[in-house]
Scaffold this motif. Structure first.
Motif, PDB file in Angstrom:
ATOM      1  N   SER A  31      26.792  34.069  -3.000  1.00 31.67           N
ATOM      2  CA  SER A  31      26.872  33.403  -4.305  1.00 31.67           C
ATOM      3  C   SER A  31      26.869  31.879  -4.268  1.00 31.67           C
ATOM      4  CB  SER A  31      28.141  33.873  -5.038  1.00 31.67           C
ATOM      5  OG  SER A  31      29.306  33.510  -4.323  1.00 31.67           O
ATOM      6  N   HIS A  32      26.747  31.275  -3.093  1.00 26.91           N
ATOM      7  CA  HIS A  32      26.793  29.810  -3.016  1.00 26.91           C
ATOM      8  C   HIS A  32      25.673  29.298  -2.116  1.00 26.91           C
ATOM      9  CE1 HIS A  32      30.621  29.363  -5.150  1.00 26.91           C
ATOM     10  NE2 HIS A  32      31.076  30.380  -4.435  1.00 26.91           N
ATOM     11  N   PRO A  33      24.440  29.362  -2.558  1.00 24.85           N
ATOM     12  CA  PRO A  33      23.329  28.924  -1.691  1.00 24.85           C
ATOM     13  C   PRO A  33      23.412  27.463  -1.295  1.00 24.85           C
ATOM     14  CG  PRO A  33      22.585  29.325  -3.953  1.00 24.85           C
ATOM     15  CD  PRO A  33      23.967  29.881  -3.850  1.00 24.85           C
ATOM     16  N   GLU A  34      24.117  26.641  -2.079  1.00 24.97           N
ATOM     17  CA  GLU A  34      24.232  25.228  -1.734  1.00 24.97           C
ATOM     18  C   GLU A  34      24.994  25.012  -0.427  1.00 24.97           C
ATOM     19  OE1 GLU A  34      27.776  26.069  -4.518  1.00 24.97           O
ATOM     20  OE2 GLU A  34      25.742  26.820  -4.147  1.00 24.97           O
ATOM     21  N   ALA A  35      25.743  26.031   0.016  1.00 29.24           N
ATOM     22  CA  ALA A  35      26.515  25.910   1.263  1.00 29.24           C
ATOM     23  C   ALA A  35      25.882  26.662   2.421  1.00 29.24           C
ATOM     24  CB  ALA A  35      27.943  26.394   1.039  1.00 29.24           C
ATOM     25  N   HIS A  36      24.673  27.185   2.233  1.00 28.82           N
ATOM     26  CA  HIS A  36      23.971  27.805   3.353  1.00 28.82           C
ATOM     27  C   HIS A  36      23.587  26.716   4.348  1.00 28.82           C
ATOM     28  CE1 HIS A  36      22.625  31.399   0.631  1.00 28.82           C
ATOM     29  NE2 HIS A  36      23.939  31.343   0.825  1.00 28.82           N
ATOM     30  N   GLY A  37      23.929  26.914   5.614  1.00 34.54           N
ATOM     31  CA  GLY A  37      23.713  25.883   6.610  1.00 34.54           C
ATOM     32  C   GLY A  37      22.670  26.285   7.639  1.00 34.54           C
ATOM     33  N   ASP A  38      22.676  25.572   8.746  1.00 35.43           N
ATOM     34  CA  ASP A  38      21.786  25.948   9.850  1.00 35.43           C
ATOM     35  C   ASP A  38      22.110  27.368  10.315  1.00 35.43           C
ATOM     36  OD1 ASP A  38      20.335  23.228  11.081  1.00 35.43           O
ATOM     37  OD2 ASP A  38      22.134  22.873   9.895  1.00 35.43           O
ATOM     38  N   TRP A  39      23.402  27.689  10.323  1.00 38.20           N
ATOM     39  CA  TRP A  39      23.873  29.046  10.597  1.00 38.20           C
ATOM     40  C   TRP A  39      24.738  29.509   9.433  1.00 38.20           C
ATOM     41  CZ3 TRP A  39      22.668  32.255  14.594  1.00 38.20           C
ATOM     42  CH2 TRP A  39      22.092  31.694  15.745  1.00 38.20           C
ATOM     43  N   ASN A  40      24.648  30.796   9.099  1.00 40.67           N
ATOM     44  CA  ASN A  40      25.613  31.475   8.240  1.00 40.67           C
ATOM     45  C   ASN A  40      26.302  32.551   9.066  1.00 40.67           C
ATOM     46  OD1 ASN A  40      24.770  29.919   6.072  1.00 40.67           O
ATOM     47  ND2 ASN A  40      23.409  31.487   5.254  1.00 40.67           N
ATOM     48  N   ARG A  41      27.446  33.023   8.579  1.00 39.89           N
ATOM     49  CA  ARG A  41      28.169  34.042   9.338  1.00 39.89           C
ATOM     50  C   ARG A  41      28.638  35.184   8.423  1.00 39.89           C
ATOM     51  NH1 ARG A  41      31.562  29.439   9.090  1.00 39.89           N
ATOM     52  NH2 ARG A  41      33.657  29.933   8.318  1.00 39.89           N
ATOM     53  N   PRO A  42      27.713  36.000   7.930  1.00 39.96           N
ATOM     54  CA  PRO A  42      28.112  37.142   7.096  1.00 39.96           C
ATOM     55  C   PRO A  42      28.976  38.122   7.880  1.00 39.96           C
ATOM     56  CG  PRO A  42      25.819  37.350   7.789  1.00 39.96           C
ATOM     57  CD  PRO A  42      26.267  35.976   8.184  1.00 39.96           C
ATOM     58  N   GLY A  43      30.034  38.584   7.212  1.00 40.44           N
ATOM     59  CA  GLY A  43      30.959  39.526   7.835  1.00 40.44           C
ATOM     60  C   GLY A  43      31.038  40.819   7.045  1.00 40.44           C
ATOM     61  N   VAL A  44      32.017  40.910   6.133  1.00 42.27           N
ATOM     62  CA  VAL A  44      32.287  42.189   5.486  1.00 42.27           C
ATOM     63  C   VAL A  44      31.101  42.683   4.661  1.00 42.27           C
ATOM     64  CG1 VAL A  44      33.311  41.390   3.295  1.00 42.27           C
ATOM     65  CG2 VAL A  44      34.193  43.468   4.409  1.00 42.27           C
ATOM     66  N   MET A  45      30.251  41.766   4.170  1.00 41.38           N
ATOM     67  CA  MET A  45      29.087  42.221   3.407  1.00 41.38           C
ATOM     68  C   MET A  45      28.152  43.064   4.262  1.00 41.38           C
ATOM     69  SD  MET A  45      26.545  38.887   3.030  1.00 41.38           S
ATOM     70  CE  MET A  45      25.190  39.886   2.428  1.00 41.38           C
ATOM     71  N   LEU A  46      28.144  42.849   5.577  1.00 41.58           N
ATOM     72  CA  LEU A  46      27.283  43.661   6.441  1.00 41.58           C
ATOM     73  C   LEU A  46      27.650  45.132   6.372  1.00 41.58           C
ATOM     74  CD1 LEU A  46      27.091  41.460   9.674  1.00 41.58           C
ATOM     75  CD2 LEU A  46      25.553  41.474   7.701  1.00 41.58           C
ATOM     76  N   TYR A  47      28.898  45.404   6.032  1.00 41.98           N
ATOM     77  CA  TYR A  47      29.397  46.782   6.035  1.00 41.98           C
ATOM     78  C   TYR A  47      29.420  47.385   4.634  1.00 41.98           C
ATOM     79  CZ  TYR A  47      30.367  44.755  10.477  1.00 41.98           C
ATOM     80  OH  TYR A  47      30.201  44.092  11.677  1.00 41.98           O
ATOM     81  N   GLY A  48      28.825  46.653   3.683  1.00 41.89           N
ATOM     82  CA  GLY A  48      28.622  47.206   2.347  1.00 41.89           C
ATOM     83  C   GLY A  48      29.712  46.931   1.352  1.00 41.89           C
ATOM     84  N   SER A  49      30.694  46.131   1.715  1.00 48.26           N
ATOM     85  CA  SER A  49      31.772  45.792   0.786  1.00 48.26           C
ATOM     86  C   SER A  49      31.426  44.520   0.035  1.00 48.26           C
ATOM     87  CB  SER A  49      33.083  45.602   1.550  1.00 48.26           C
ATOM     88  OG  SER A  49      34.089  45.076   0.700  1.00 48.26           O
ATOM     89  N   ASP A  50      31.672  44.532  -1.251  1.00 45.25           N
ATOM     90  CA  ASP A  50      31.431  43.361  -2.103  1.00 45.25           C
ATOM     91  C   ASP A  50      32.686  42.497  -2.109  1.00 45.25           C
ATOM     92  OD1 ASP A  50      30.988  41.506  -4.089  1.00 45.25           O
ATOM     93  OD2 ASP A  50      30.321  42.947  -5.593  1.00 45.25           O
ATOM     94  N   PRO A  51      32.650  41.301  -1.513  1.00 50.05           N
ATOM     95  CA  PRO A  51      33.852  40.467  -1.431  1.00 50.05           C
ATOM     96  C   PRO A  51      34.109  39.614  -2.655  1.00 50.05           C
ATOM     97  CG  PRO A  51      32.068  39.392  -0.287  1.00 50.05           C
ATOM     98  CD  PRO A  51      31.503  40.700  -0.802  1.00 50.05           C
TER      99      PRO A  51
END
Length: 369
Positions: free
Chosen positions: A201-221
């Motif tokens: 929900s915050h594309p302005e903070a997408h950087g050189d790297w992102n680190r998705p965690g719980v969303m990978l497992y299908g949970s909406d944070p």
């Protein structure tokens, strides 16, 4: 015959969610976070499922990284909390790990160590979370010291953590982001900022790297779901069966303490799942489950190995009927782990990571079939 409780892990859904994270941030690289045994899903198998797609993985501590290396994972692995003692640096070097540096003692240890190969470092800044990281006014000096030691460290990035990215009120998030942007511009530093809520929900903070965690497992944070978060697919389906049925008159207590009292003549199903398996004991009466793909609710306190559900409106349900505690039913119905968590006054993270080792994991991977 084995006890029917099984955590079914859909590795195709895991890949779908990872690809969604990449789609949402096409100019970023996404490190797949596998800490806490991939949020209870099995870190080795999840890493193997993503190894052709994810350029790097992340864990909390070196013990988790060792397990991934033993499983044959060769990709870079980031230690999100860095080292816990200076002697770990030998193993960091040997295993080719990357690491965060969040404290002065870690900085001094890294600069005193002479690795065979310079160690990639992500310098953590406390932009307002107030857990780990250098204060912004101290981060610049730490950054310069690291830059002056190219034989010890390399590939420097700034990282931080947002305290409120999951909430509907963005004011504090914007304050943190502004601090980081100012610092990054002054240092000409690449960034790794975006956790799951930020990716979604915050594309302005997408950087050189992102680190998705719980969303990978299908949970909406997110506190307020968005179009992107509604595209997530559940990875874990915790399924079991009805093992007994009781016909009770009106006014009868069910379970420890008699918390649930039958309001009318009722059918109560006994389910093979309890807090000894990691299901939350705080689940209240009315917590949803699926029985043969249809919604019903918990009736009575959760026991160690069992819990009870109301079958009164499900006359065809009986011994052997499928029960889904969260996830997807074989009948195609779905029950979100996020919804279950709300009834337990907790979050999905605690439910997913709380599924105990005695619950077998079974992996579905159409990709490798």
């Amino acid at each position: 015959m084995a006890r029917p409780l099984v955590a079914h892990i859909d590795l195709d859904a895991l890949r779908h969610n990872y690809r969604l994270a990449c789609e949402l941030a096409p100019n970023s690289r996404s490190v797949a976070v596998l800490k806490a045994d991939a949020y209870g899903h099995g870190a080795a198998r999840c890493a193997q499922a993503l190894q052709d797609e994810a350029p790097a993985f992340a864990v909390a501590a070196i013990e988790e990284a060792v397990q991934l290396r033993k499983a044959g994972i060769e990709a870079p692995i980031v230690l999100l909390e860095g080292i816990f003692s200076p002697d770990e640096l030998e193993l960091v070097d040997e295993l080719g790990l990357w690491m965060a540096i969040h404290s002065p003692w870690q900085l001094e240890a890294a600069l005193a160590h002479h690795p065979r190969h310079p160690i990639p470092v992500w310098l953590k800044v406390d932009s307002g979370m107030h857990r780990l990281g250098f204060a912004p006014q101290d981060a610049e000096a730490a950054w310069q010291r690291l830059r002056e030691a190219p034989d010890r460290v390399t590939d420097l990035h700034l990282m931080s953590h947002f305290a409120t990215a999951d909430l509907g009120d963005f004011e504090y998030f914007r304050r943190q982001h502004a601090v980081l942007q100012t610092l990054a511009e002054r240092l000409d530093a690449p960034l790794c900022l975006a956790n799951s809520p930020t990716v979604l929900s915050h594309p302005e903070a997408h950087g050189d790297w992102n680190r998705p965690g719980v969303m990978l497992y299908g949970s909406d944070p997110l506190e307020l779901s968005c179009d992107a978060s509604r595209r997530l697919r559940p990875v874990m389906s915790l399924r079991t069966e009805i093992i007994a049925v009781r016909e009770l008159a009106s006014g009868e207590p069910v379970g420890y303490g008699g918390r649930f009292i039958t309001p009318d003549r009722s059918r109560i199903g006994v389910v093979a799942c309890g807090y000894g398996d990691g299901y939350d004991r705080h689940a209240i009466d009315g917590t949803p489950v699926l029985v043969d793909g249809q919604r019903t609710t918990i009736a009575g306190k959760v026991s160690m190995d069992m819990l009870t559900v109301d079958l009164t409106h499900l006359p065809d349900a009986g011994i052997g009927s499928e029960v889904v505690m969260w996830g997807t039913s074989r009948h195609g119905s779905e029950l979100s782990v996020d919804e279950v968590a709300r009834y337990c006054d907790t979050i999905s993270y605690t439910l997913l990571t709380g599924v105990l080792p005695r619950v077998p994991r079974r992996y579905n991977d159409a990709h490798s079939a």
